[in-house]
Enzyme design. Structure first.
Site, short mmCIF file in Angstrom:
data_model
loop_
_atom_site.label_atom_id
_atom_site.label_comp_id
_atom_site.label_asym_id
_atom_site.label_seq_id
_atom_site.Cartn_x
_atom_site.Cartn_y
_atom_site.Cartn_z
N ARG A 184 -50.73 11.78 -16.99
CA ARG A 184 -49.89 11.79 -18.22
C ARG A 184 -49.20 10.45 -18.43
NH1 ARG A 184 -52.85 14.97 -18.17
NH2 ARG A 184 -52.65 17.20 -17.83
N SER A 240 -44.37 21.31 -21.70
CA SER A 240 -43.76 21.24 -20.37
C SER A 240 -42.58 20.27 -20.39
CB SER A 240 -44.78 20.75 -19.35
OG SER A 240 -45.77 21.73 -19.21
N GLU A 313 -40.65 15.37 -18.33
CA GLU A 313 -41.97 14.93 -18.81
C GLU A 313 -41.86 14.45 -20.26
OE1 GLU A 313 -45.49 17.16 -17.84
OE2 GLU A 313 -46.43 16.67 -19.75
#
Ligand SMILES: Cc1cc2nc3c(=O)[nH]c(=O)nc-3n(C[C@H](O)[C@H](O)[C@H](O)COP(=O)(O)OP(=O)(O)OC[C@H]3O[C@@H](n4cnc5c(N)ncnc54)[C@H](O)[C@@H]3O)c2cc1C
Length: 320
Positions: A184, A240, A313
């Site tokens: 990510r 998330s 995140e």
């Protein structure tokens, strides 16, 4: 905000590109969490030429800019974003016809195309490699920047090249090595609170895909979508909230810490998936401040009870 020198006179320039520049536009409706304050300036672009022209104009005028895709991986502050928010709706997708014999095909898409739409197009064309993306919100640009992924697939597996407009206003082709992809993360993503600035802009990308069995490809995509519907909340969220710590799941830890269903004003920890914070009331019913307070409560509780430090995140965008 006080416009930088020269801006006031230059504000008419975007109109020549067919771009309408608006003032003080609330950003909450443009994010999946449905919270966040205003952008000083806001413009929607629908073609790559408009994007290039507008970014070059902002660079020349020293007006900081921020590209907004689907707003699905960010928390915009209640104070909003100083500078120009560019809402990316450059959405063309096309299959670049390979020779009949070629084992692979190339799918081209502009950066404002919905990533799920790009995946659906590939599935319609009987191609395999992007099925995982049918369930991902947001645009191709956001996915390329964040190396989005799901169900064992991620952007870096299939990306052939991306066209980038750099800080100097030049168009350059980036390949995998230039993007330094990690989980990510990429060379284009900065892990700090984000403000408008003079960052590179993804214009488009090409994916390298294989020919597959159309029925199998469709069935795989369907099963991913069904899994999503079963395991993730439908209410407004940012996906998330925290990164999974090595060898564990943030959602499992948050649940173990007894925080499922915890609530601060309009925001709550989803009872379906504890790593999702949801805003069931939508626009106007929660603030970014509520979200941050709940995130801090989660971090403190998980640290105290389980000894694990959770890292966000989502990107914290704007003035905090
Ligand atoms: C319900 C839900 C489920 C999710 N599930 C997943 C998942 O399974 N896997 C996953 O990886 N992610 C997931 N996400 C997160 C999110 O969908 C992805 O990170 C997505 O790729 C973000 O794209 P976006 O267009 O919304 O980016 P935005 O949130 O609009 O932007 C994110 C960042 O990218 C920058 N950016 C966007 N477009 C460009 C561009 N063209 N050029 C330069 N910079 C750009 C922005 O400036 C910002 O810094 C989920 C989110 C939600 C809400």
């Amino acid at each position: 905000m006080t416009p930088p020198t020269g801006i006031t006179q230059a504000l008419a320039a975007p109109e020549k590109l067919g771009v309408h520049l608006r003032r003080d536009i609330a950003l909450a409706p443009y994010t999946t969490m449905k919270v966040g304050g205003p952008a000083d300036y806001f413009a929607t672009v629908t073609s790559v030429d408009q994007m290039i022209g507008l970014v070059r104009w902002a660079q020349a005028a020293a007006l900081p800019y921020f590209v907004l895709g689907g707003g699905s991986n960010m928390l915009v502050s209640d104070a909003g974003i100083r500078g120009l928010v560019i809402h990316n709706r450059c959405r063309q997708v096309r299959l670049e016809q390979p020779p009949r014999s070629a084992a692979e095909a190339h799918l081209f898409a502009e950066s404002g195309a919905a990533m799920a739409g790009v995946a659906r197009q590939s599935i319609r064309d009987g191609l395999t490699g992007l099925e995982w993306a049918v369930s991902i919100p947001g645009t191709l640009g956001g996915a390329v920047v964040g190396n989005a992924g799901a169900h064992g697939g991620e952007i870096k597996d299939r990306l052939e090249a991306a066209l980038i407009l750099n800080e100097g206003g030049q168009i350059v082709e980036f390949h995998l090595a230039d993007l330094a992809y990690a989980y990510r993360d990429s060379s284009l993503k900065r892990r700090k609170p984000l403000r408008a600035g003079f960052l590179p802009v993804v214009l488009s990308a090409t994916f390298r895909l294989a020919h597959g069995d159309p029925q199998e490809v469709r069935a795989r995509a369907e099963s991913y979508l069904a899994h999503r519907r079963r395991t993730q909340p439908a209410e407004p969220s940012m996906g998330s909230t925290f990164v999974n710590p090595p060898g564990d799941y943030a959602g499992r830890l948050i649940e173990l810490a007894g925080l499922k269903g915890a609530r601060i004003d309009g925001v709550e920890v989803s009872s379906l998936h504890a790593n999702f914070l949801v805003n069931p009331g939508g626009v106007g019913k929660a603030t970014a401040g509520d979200v941050i307070r709940l995130m801090e409560q989660i971090q403190t509780t998980v640290q105290t009870r389980l000894g694990v430090a959770l890292e966000p995140e989502v990107q914290l965008v704007g003035e905090w």
